[in-house]
Design an enzyme around this catalytic site. Sequence first.
Site, PDB file in Angstrom:
ATOM      1  N   GLY A 113     -19.497   1.158  18.819  1.00 39.77           N
ATOM      2  CA  GLY A 113     -19.086   1.161  20.226  1.00 39.77           C
ATOM      3  C   GLY A 113     -17.766   0.462  20.463  1.00 39.77           C
ATOM      4  O   GLY A 113     -17.461   0.083  21.598  1.00 39.77           O
ATOM      5  N   GLY A 114     -16.982   0.286  19.398  1.00 40.01           N
ATOM      6  CA  GLY A 114     -15.656  -0.306  19.549  1.00 40.01           C
ATOM      7  C   GLY A 114     -15.657  -1.730  20.040  1.00 40.01           C
ATOM      8  O   GLY A 114     -14.658  -2.206  20.587  1.00 40.01           O
ATOM      9  N   SER A 164     -19.383   1.935  12.481  1.00 44.28           N
ATOM     10  CA  SER A 164     -18.143   1.827  13.251  1.00 44.28           C
ATOM     11  C   SER A 164     -17.770   0.356  13.464  1.00 44.28           C
ATOM     12  O   SER A 164     -17.508  -0.350  12.502  1.00 44.28           O
ATOM     13  CB  SER A 164     -18.290   2.583  14.568  1.00 44.28           C
ATOM     14  OG  SER A 164     -17.034   2.731  15.206  1.00 44.28           O
ATOM     15  N   SER A 165     -17.783  -0.147  14.700  1.00 41.86           N
ATOM     16  CA  SER A 165     -17.494  -1.573  14.896  1.00 41.86           C
ATOM     17  C   SER A 165     -18.530  -2.430  14.175  1.00 41.86           C
ATOM     18  O   SER A 165     -18.224  -3.528  13.692  1.00 41.86           O
ATOM     19  CB  SER A 165     -17.461  -1.915  16.388  1.00 41.86           C
ATOM     20  OG  SER A 165     -18.647  -1.507  17.037  1.00 41.86           O
ATOM     21  N   GLU A 180     -12.998  12.551  10.096  1.00 43.01           N
ATOM     22  CA  GLU A 180     -12.831  11.403  10.988  1.00 43.01           C
ATOM     23  C   GLU A 180     -11.388  10.929  11.068  1.00 43.01           C
ATOM     24  O   GLU A 180     -10.657  10.924  10.066  1.00 43.01           O
ATOM     25  CB  GLU A 180     -13.705  10.240  10.522  1.00 43.01           C
ATOM     26  CG  GLU A 180     -15.184  10.507  10.590  1.00 43.01           C
ATOM     27  CD  GLU A 180     -15.998   9.235  10.717  1.00 43.01           C
ATOM     28  OE1 GLU A 180     -15.553   8.313  11.428  1.00 43.01           O
ATOM     29  OE2 GLU A 180     -17.082   9.166  10.118  1.00 43.01           O
ATOM     30  N   HIS A 228     -16.874  11.301  13.545  1.00 43.74           N
ATOM     31  CA  HIS A 228     -17.370   9.946  13.810  1.00 43.74           C
ATOM     32  C   HIS A 228     -18.685   9.998  14.591  1.00 43.74           C
ATOM     33  O   HIS A 228     -18.817  10.759  15.553  1.00 43.74           O
ATOM     34  CB  HIS A 228     -16.327   9.169  14.623  1.00 43.74           C
ATOM     35  CG  HIS A 228     -16.506   7.689  14.590  1.00 43.74           C
ATOM     36  ND1 HIS A 228     -16.294   6.927  13.464  1.00 43.74           N
ATOM     37  CD2 HIS A 228     -16.881   6.816  15.563  1.00 43.74           C
ATOM     38  CE1 HIS A 228     -16.515   5.656  13.733  1.00 43.74           C
ATOM     39  NE2 HIS A 228     -16.883   5.557  15.003  1.00 43.74           N
TER      40      HIS A 228
END
Length: 295
Positions: A50-51, A130-131, A232, A262
């Site tokens: 979720g960045g 991701s994050s 990605e 992604h």
Amino acid sequence: MAVVDDQSVIHKDCLFDETHDLRLRLYKPTTSPPPPGREKLPVLFYFHGGGFVVGSREWPNCHNTCQRLASGLQAVVVAPDYRLAPEHRLPAAVDDGVAAVKWLQSKAVEEGEEWLSSVDLDRVYVLGDSSGGNMAHHLAVGLGAGSTGFDPVRVRGYILLAPFFGGIVRTESEEGPAEKLLSLEILDRFWRLSLPIGENRDHPLANPFGPGSPDLEQKQMDPMLVIVGGCELLRDRVHDYATRLKQMGKKVEYMEIEGQEHGFFTNQPYSESSHDFIGLVRGFMSQNSTDDQQV
């Protein structure tokens, strides 16, 4: 996205950080017993993506992902929430990841969590998406090989799924076409919102090889499985990360999932590609479950 409930997993929430009112969700498989010779289940931490700005253990995609991991790997999954930017900029999320591991350690010492009585604390793994993959990297560096400061918890390996790294210099894949759900503009916005005010994408929390980043060649790290989708934006940066760690002598496996963008696992945890992903993670855990295998 609807929540999937196939009765293969049960779950419960626990408070793990009273100061910041942070909770985690435990997932326990109900189906088959541990494999022969294994009386207890391994533990898998799952740090959502979720960045560093959005996401929660309560979101349906995260919940379904953790159920899939628990049933597919026959593991107890620990899915912590963490503080989000911009209200809580980095390194808050990384600190919360460490706090979640410390919670597991404290429960092992207290013997106060019934659900953890059936787990093997000598076989703990960290999976970050991701994050969350960025967080897994920083835990790998911070905990070091053997995670000796967290006895009896022993982290055996880290799985980084499309880890969210950045850098001032763009990669070829970052400058390529946008994905269906992700663009370079969105990636840059996440960094602007999550990095310490005044810092750029070469900050050590974004770029593992930035000018101010620690010398990873001098760091002892446990094995890693690094996976990214072949389509990605982050592909080239993730490939470079794995390649450079290998060149430093780290035990790193790198895999690309052809044709995937992604979030392929989180958004469709029951797809064929996700089934392949589960197989890769299962193999990695099996190959890195004892000290002898990690030499």
